[in-house]
Design a protein around this motif. Structure first.
Motif, PDB file in Angstrom:
ATOM      1  N   ASP A 143       0.838  -1.196   0.000  1.00 12.24           N
ATOM      2  CA  ASP A 143       0.000   0.000   0.000  1.00 12.24           C
ATOM      3  C   ASP A 143       0.874   1.248   0.000  1.00 12.24           C
ATOM      4  OD1 ASP A 143      -2.401   1.563   0.350  1.00 12.24           O
ATOM      5  OD2 ASP A 143      -1.688   1.870   2.404  1.00 12.24           O
ATOM      6  N   PHE A 144       1.877   1.219   0.839  1.00 12.18           N
ATOM      7  CA  PHE A 144       2.797   2.356   0.923  1.00 12.18           C
ATOM      8  C   PHE A 144       3.489   2.561  -0.422  1.00 12.18           C
ATOM      9  CE2 PHE A 144       7.023   4.079   2.106  1.00 12.18           C
ATOM     10  CZ  PHE A 144       6.600   5.260   2.696  1.00 12.18           C
ATOM     11  N   MET A 145       3.924   1.467  -1.021  1.00 12.47           N
ATOM     12  CA  MET A 145       4.608   1.532  -2.309  1.00 12.47           C
ATOM     13  C   MET A 145       3.694   2.166  -3.358  1.00 12.47           C
ATOM     14  SD  MET A 145       4.767  -0.178  -5.433  1.00 12.47           S
ATOM     15  CE  MET A 145       4.189  -1.855  -5.251  1.00 12.47           C
ATOM     16  N   ARG A 146       2.450   1.707  -3.404  1.00 10.41           N
ATOM     17  CA  ARG A 146       1.539   2.233  -4.418  1.00 10.41           C
ATOM     18  C   ARG A 146       1.293   3.725  -4.243  1.00 10.41           C
ATOM     19  NH1 ARG A 146      -0.905  -2.803  -3.852  1.00 10.41           N
ATOM     20  NH2 ARG A 146      -2.122  -2.047  -2.125  1.00 10.41           N
ATOM     21  N   ARG A 147       1.252   4.147  -3.003  1.00 14.89           N
ATOM     22  CA  ARG A 147       0.925   5.550  -2.772  1.00 14.89           C
ATOM     23  C   ARG A 147       2.091   6.480  -3.081  1.00 14.89           C
ATOM     24  NH1 ARG A 147      -0.977   5.512   3.136  1.00 14.89           N
ATOM     25  NH2 ARG A 147      -1.200   7.757   2.901  1.00 14.89           N
ATOM     26  N   PHE A 148       3.308   6.003  -2.868  1.00 12.10           N
ATOM     27  CA  PHE A 148       4.400   6.965  -2.910  1.00 12.10           C
ATOM     28  C   PHE A 148       5.502   6.669  -3.922  1.00 12.10           C
ATOM     29  CE2 PHE A 148       2.556   7.405   1.346  1.00 12.10           C
ATOM     30  CZ  PHE A 148       2.223   8.747   1.288  1.00 12.10           C
ATOM     31  N   ALA A 149       5.452   5.533  -4.584  1.00  8.94           N
ATOM     32  CA  ALA A 149       6.551   5.210  -5.494  1.00  8.94           C
ATOM     33  C   ALA A 149       6.426   5.980  -6.806  1.00  8.94           C
ATOM     34  CB  ALA A 149       6.556   3.713  -5.780  1.00  8.94           C
ATOM     35  N   THR A 150       7.549   6.449  -7.306  1.00  7.95           N
ATOM     36  CA  THR A 150       7.560   7.002  -8.645  1.00  7.95           C
ATOM     37  C   THR A 150       7.881   5.881  -9.622  1.00  7.95           C
ATOM     38  OG1 THR A 150       8.921   8.613  -7.496  1.00  7.95           O
ATOM     39  CG2 THR A 150       8.135   9.204  -9.675  1.00  7.95           C
ATOM     40  N   ARG A 151       8.947   5.145  -9.298  1.00  6.54           N
ATOM     41  CA  ARG A 151       9.274   3.975 -10.113  1.00  6.54           C
ATOM     42  C   ARG A 151       9.587   2.807  -9.192  1.00  6.54           C
ATOM     43  NH1 ARG A 151      13.487   3.891 -14.400  1.00  6.54           N
ATOM     44  NH2 ARG A 151      14.709   5.205 -13.014  1.00  6.54           N
ATOM     45  N   VAL A 152       9.417   1.621  -9.691  1.00  6.77           N
ATOM     46  CA  VAL A 152       9.565   0.422  -8.878  1.00  6.77           C
ATOM     47  C   VAL A 152      10.466  -0.577  -9.594  1.00  6.77           C
ATOM     48  CG1 VAL A 152       8.347  -1.451  -7.713  1.00  6.77           C
ATOM     49  CG2 VAL A 152       7.211   0.753  -8.031  1.00  6.77           C
ATOM     50  N   THR A 153      11.337  -1.212  -8.822  1.00  3.91           N
ATOM     51  CA  THR A 153      12.073  -2.358  -9.344  1.00  3.91           C
ATOM     52  C   THR A 153      11.652  -3.566  -8.520  1.00  3.91           C
ATOM     53  OG1 THR A 153      13.956  -1.040 -10.009  1.00  3.91           O
ATOM     54  CG2 THR A 153      14.350  -3.383  -9.666  1.00  3.91           C
ATOM     55  N   VAL A 154      11.201  -4.609  -9.210  1.00  3.99           N
ATOM     56  CA  VAL A 154      10.798  -5.817  -8.499  1.00  3.99           C
ATOM     57  C   VAL A 154      11.921  -6.839  -8.595  1.00  3.99           C
ATOM     58  CG1 VAL A 154       9.032  -7.596  -8.268  1.00  3.99           C
ATOM     59  CG2 VAL A 154       8.425  -5.348  -9.191  1.00  3.99           C
ATOM     60  N   LEU A 155      12.378  -7.304  -7.457  1.00  3.90           N
ATOM     61  CA  LEU A 155      13.414  -8.349  -7.433  1.00  3.90           C
ATOM     62  C   LEU A 155      12.772  -9.678  -7.092  1.00  3.90           C
ATOM     63  CD1 LEU A 155      16.438  -6.774  -5.508  1.00  3.90           C
ATOM     64  CD2 LEU A 155      16.005  -6.829  -7.949  1.00  3.90           C
ATOM     65  N   HIS A 156      13.315 -10.712  -7.669  1.00  3.97           N
ATOM     66  CA  HIS A 156      12.862 -12.052  -7.324  1.00  3.97           C
ATOM     67  C   HIS A 156      14.052 -12.996  -7.434  1.00  3.97           C
ATOM     68  CE1 HIS A 156      10.429 -15.525  -6.761  1.00  3.97           C
ATOM     69  NE2 HIS A 156      10.670 -16.000  -7.970  1.00  3.97           N
ATOM     70  N   GLN A 157      14.343 -13.687  -6.360  1.00  3.27           N
ATOM     71  CA  GLN A 157      15.464 -14.633  -6.311  1.00  3.27           C
ATOM     72  C   GLN A 157      16.748 -14.021  -6.867  1.00  3.27           C
ATOM     73  OE1 GLN A 157      13.965 -18.126  -8.231  1.00  3.27           O
ATOM     74  NE2 GLN A 157      12.818 -18.753  -6.398  1.00  3.27           N
ATOM     75  N   GLY A 158      17.015 -12.807  -6.438  1.00  2.00           N
ATOM     76  CA  GLY A 158      18.285 -12.182  -6.787  1.00  2.00           C
ATOM     77  C   GLY A 158      18.361 -11.602  -8.181  1.00  2.00           C
ATOM     78  N   LYS A 159      17.231 -11.548  -8.858  1.00  4.91           N
ATOM     79  CA  LYS A 159      17.249 -10.997 -10.214  1.00  4.91           C
ATOM     80  C   LYS A 159      16.140  -9.957 -10.356  1.00  4.91           C
ATOM     81  CE  LYS A 159      19.547 -14.198 -13.164  1.00  4.91           C
ATOM     82  NZ  LYS A 159      20.175 -15.119 -12.218  1.00  4.91           N
ATOM     83  N   VAL A 160      16.338  -9.044 -11.319  1.00  2.58           N
ATOM     84  CA  VAL A 160      15.296  -8.060 -11.579  1.00  2.58           C
ATOM     85  C   VAL A 160      14.183  -8.731 -12.376  1.00  2.58           C
ATOM     86  CG1 VAL A 160      14.704  -5.909 -12.728  1.00  2.58           C
ATOM     87  CG2 VAL A 160      16.892  -6.128 -11.542  1.00  2.58           C
ATOM     88  N   LEU A 161      12.990  -8.651 -11.832  1.00  2.00           N
ATOM     89  CA  LEU A 161      11.858  -9.289 -12.495  1.00  2.00           C
ATOM     90  C   LEU A 161      11.163  -8.295 -13.400  1.00  2.00           C
ATOM     91  CD1 LEU A 161      10.391 -12.049 -12.342  1.00  2.00           C
ATOM     92  CD2 LEU A 161       8.829 -10.955 -10.743  1.00  2.00           C
ATOM     93  N   SER A 162      11.050  -7.081 -12.910  1.00  2.00           N
ATOM     94  CA  SER A 162      10.305  -6.082 -13.660  1.00  2.00           C
ATOM     95  C   SER A 162      10.684  -4.701 -13.154  1.00  2.00           C
ATOM     96  CB  SER A 162       8.798  -6.330 -13.449  1.00  2.00           C
ATOM     97  OG  SER A 162       8.056  -5.335 -14.132  1.00  2.00           O
ATOM     98  N   GLN A 163      10.630  -3.714 -14.021  1.00  3.02           N
ATOM     99  CA  GLN A 163      10.895  -2.342 -13.618  1.00  3.02           C
ATOM    100  C   GLN A 163       9.913  -1.421 -14.292  1.00  3.02           C
ATOM    101  OE1 GLN A 163      14.802  -0.905 -12.711  1.00  3.02           O
ATOM    102  NE2 GLN A 163      15.724  -2.443 -14.010  1.00  3.02           N
ATOM    103  N   GLY A 164       9.598  -0.316 -13.669  1.00  2.86           N
ATOM    104  CA  GLY A 164       8.729   0.661 -14.303  1.00  2.86           C
ATOM    105  C   GLY A 164       7.903   1.409 -13.286  1.00  2.86           C
ATOM    106  N   THR A 165       6.884   2.088 -13.758  1.00  3.50           N
ATOM    107  CA  THR A 165       5.992   2.778 -12.841  1.00  3.50           C
ATOM    108  C   THR A 165       5.152   1.745 -12.109  1.00  3.50           C
ATOM    109  OG1 THR A 165       4.235   2.949 -14.457  1.00  3.50           O
ATOM    110  CG2 THR A 165       5.846   4.723 -14.436  1.00  3.50           C
TER     111      THR A 165
END
Lengths: 267, 364
Positions: free
Chosen positions: A203-225
């Motif tokens: 919830d906090f992330m959705r409210r305040f993030a400009t951009r997000v990097t999602v990590l999964h098992q030590g790798k970047v899964l997805s990036q963007g708004t």
């Protein structure tokens, strides 16, 4: 403000054979509140540890022209990279002012350390105004509320004049109002500095993030708004588990603050 | 209130100075004045231990090493001064024709001796501290290592009878930088120097405690890693405190020699080093006056109770130590603050910093 960006390229961290972070690349720029999210064990904190010199990593993490990897912890701090920890790590026995004063001492000569403090640094006054701790200067840090302790840590980074703020779960354990206040604080700070937040709180992330990097098992899964990441099927699959569809629907319920966030940063 | 506190403890030092430098010489017999002088020497070392241990969190168990550096520098100079042009008596005893060992020669010079008392501990503690703190040696490992050094140095001195006097030590000094040591007036002078040095050390530590460095040192003690993330190298912070404490131990050792008239390995070995720690723990390691007063109390106990009831004294000291550690971890100096806290809010436990500050208020 044309300050330097934090560019992480192909960051790898291994613990005796176990790959905690396997080739992560992302960048963060002044003016945005960058979030690093992912399930437990995704390597979020390890990324921060590597950037700040706490654990050894390979690859590259640059702040402007400066390579950070391989430098000693306190030298990286002196280059302008500050961080907080999951548990508030302030000096409980010292007052708020003393805590901040120590943080401000980074830019003082060693001789001036031998003198007693007279008056309050302008940078400290700015930081306590910013974080709402102005009334607590004489309070012993140990008896501050949980939220105030986290803000004190952020204030210490401001006093330190960190160009990059790496915040490890800054709103964990906070009340809803405290979270909102923290989020707004981060947005204000981000105007001139790089703010990178490791967080579990969606919830906090959705409210305040400009951009997000999602990590999964030590790798970047997805990036963007936030919207892009939410829409990414890979994220839905691994991060949200099998109940992906339902949770994505739940995530989409709060689009409004996101729009606000974007508007704020455009200003 | 908070601004007043440092000045309150400063006036406390003033009172202490008057007691030691004015009242004590007037009311005490020569014998007891000499004893108080001896306690002052231990107290000087204790002030340094309080700084490094109480504020810096480094359990310095081998301050005997630095005490020895100062003491033996001074003792060698006084021995040479007494012997004049000849080789010191104890050396002749073992080998009548042997020359003076080369490392003794520079100690003929007053300037060199004084410089050695100051610089030797600084250099040794500097190198030792740098090596240990940069490698992040701390806690019990640090304590054991320093303790081992004290044992090693004591053993080295014991085993080099011809060069250092061995277990018999160095004694029978007749002159102190030209003054006849037997003269009562000169004895008062030597005592006054020791007492004044103690006051100077207290003042130095007082300034350290109220300075930004003092705050940084406490911060390093409580959260070394956090300090690192504020852009400081904790090793450097600890190094400064360690070197200062070594310097104080050396000064204490140097004054010990003319006052007591003898220095032996027993005064610097493991037991002596622990006794120095014991005084600091009893008095209150983190407070300003605690270490000095604790060391003086242990010294007094040793010479009064220790001479009339030598077997019992050790047990009394041990018992006292256990009781204080169990019930007053911050030392006897936290007692007034404890009582004050009990009277006001029965459940509140004073933290060390508060206890020390309150003590300083109570004392003044």
């Amino acid at each position: 403000m044309t300050a330097a960006s934090l560019v992480v390229t192909d960051l790898r961290v291994e613990f005796s054979g176990f790959v905690a972070v396997g080739g992560v690349s992302f960048d963060a720029h002044p003016g945005e509140v960058r979030f690093l999210i992912g399930p437990n064990g995704a390597g979020k904190t390890t990324c921060i540890d590597a950037i700040t010199g706490l654990t050894r990593g390979t690859g590259s993490a640059r702040l402007g022209e400066q390579e950070l990897l391989g430098k000693q912890v306190h030298k990286i701090v002196r280059l302008g990279v500050g961080r907080t920890f999951q548990t508030a790590s302030i000096f409980d026995e010292l007052t708020v002012l003393q805590n901040l004063d120590i943080a401000a001492g980074l830019h003082r000569s060693s001789v001036s350390l031998l003198r007693a403090r007279r008056g309050i640094d302008p940078s400290i006054e700015r930081a306590v105004d910013e974080t709402g701790l102005a009334g607590e200067l004489a309070t012993q840090a140990g008896i501050l509320s949980h939220g105030q302790k986290q803000w004190l840590e952020i204030a210490m980074l401001l006093v330190q004049d960190a160009k990059v703020l790496l915040l490890d779960e800054p709103v964990a354990g906070m009340s809803h109002d405290e979270r909102t206040a923290t989020g707004e604080l981060l947005q204000r700070i981000a105007a001139e500095r790089i703010v990178l937040v490791v967080e579990h709180d969606m919830d906090f992330m959705r409210r305040f993030a400009t951009r997000v990097t999602v990590l999964h098992q030590g790798k970047v899964l997805s990036q963007g708004t936030v919207a892009e990441v939410q829409a990414d099927p890979k994220v839905q699959e691994v991060y949200l588990g099998t109940a992906g569809a339902a949770t994505t629907a739940a995530m989409a319920v709060v689009p409004e603050p996101v729009a606000e966030t974007l508007k704020l940063t455009e200003d | 209130m908070t601004k007043l506190k440092p000045w309150i403890s400063l006036s406390g030092i003033g009172v202490f100075a008057v007691l030691l430098l004015v009242i004590a010489p007037l009311v005490l017999s020569d014998h007891w004045l000499n004893n108080v002088g001896k306690y002052c020497c231990w107290a000087i070392a204790a002030v340094g231990i309080g700084f490094a241990w109480g504020r810096g969190g480094m359990l310095v168990m081998g301050q005997g090493v630095f005490f020895a550096l100062g003491a033996y520098s001074m003792a060698m100079h006084l021995t040479l001064e007494t012997a004049g042009d000849q080789v010191p008596g104890f050396m002749v005893l073992y080998d009548p024709l042997a020359p003076l060992p080369a490392f003794w020669e520079p100690f003929r010079s007053t300037g060199f001796t004084l410089l050695a008392i100051v610089l030797l501990p600084v250099v040794v503690a500097g190198i030792l501290g740098y090596a240990l703190f940069k490698r992040r040696v701390k806690g019990a490992y640090f304590a054991i290592l320093t303790q081992a050094l004290a044992v090693a140095l004591a053993t080295l001195i014991s085993s080099t009878i011809r060069e250092t006097g061995g277990d018999t030590g160095l004694s029978d000094f007749k002159y102190f930088f030209g003054f006849v040591l037997n003269d009562p007036a000169n004895k008062v002078m030597v005592y006054s120097i020791a007492a004044a040095l103690l006051i100077v050390c207290l003042l130095a530590v007082w300034q350290f405690y109220r300075s930004r460095f003092g705050e940084l040192l406490v911060a390093t003690r409580d959260a070394e890693e956090r300090v690192r993330f504020l852009g400081y190298d904790p090793a450097n912070v600890k190094l400064v405190a360690f070197v200062v404490s070594a310097l104080m131990a050396s000064i204490g050792g140097a004054m010990f020699v003319p006052i007591v008239g003898i220095i032996t390995p027993a005064e610097i070995g493991a037991a002596a080093s622990i006794l120095m720690i014991a005084g600091v723990a009893l008095g209150g390691r983190a407070s300003l006056f605690g270490p000095a007063l604790g060391a003086m109390a242990v010294g007094w106990g040793q010479s009064s109770l220790g001479s009339t009831w030598p077997d019992g004294w050790t047990y009394v000291l041990g018992l006292l130590f256990i009781v204080v550690i169990l019930f007053l971890p911050q030392g006897l100096s936290s007692l007034p603050a404890r009582f004050a806290a009990l009277r006001r809010r029965p459940t509140v436990q004073p933290t060390p910093a508060i206890a020390a500050a309150q003590l300083e208020e109570v004392r003044s």
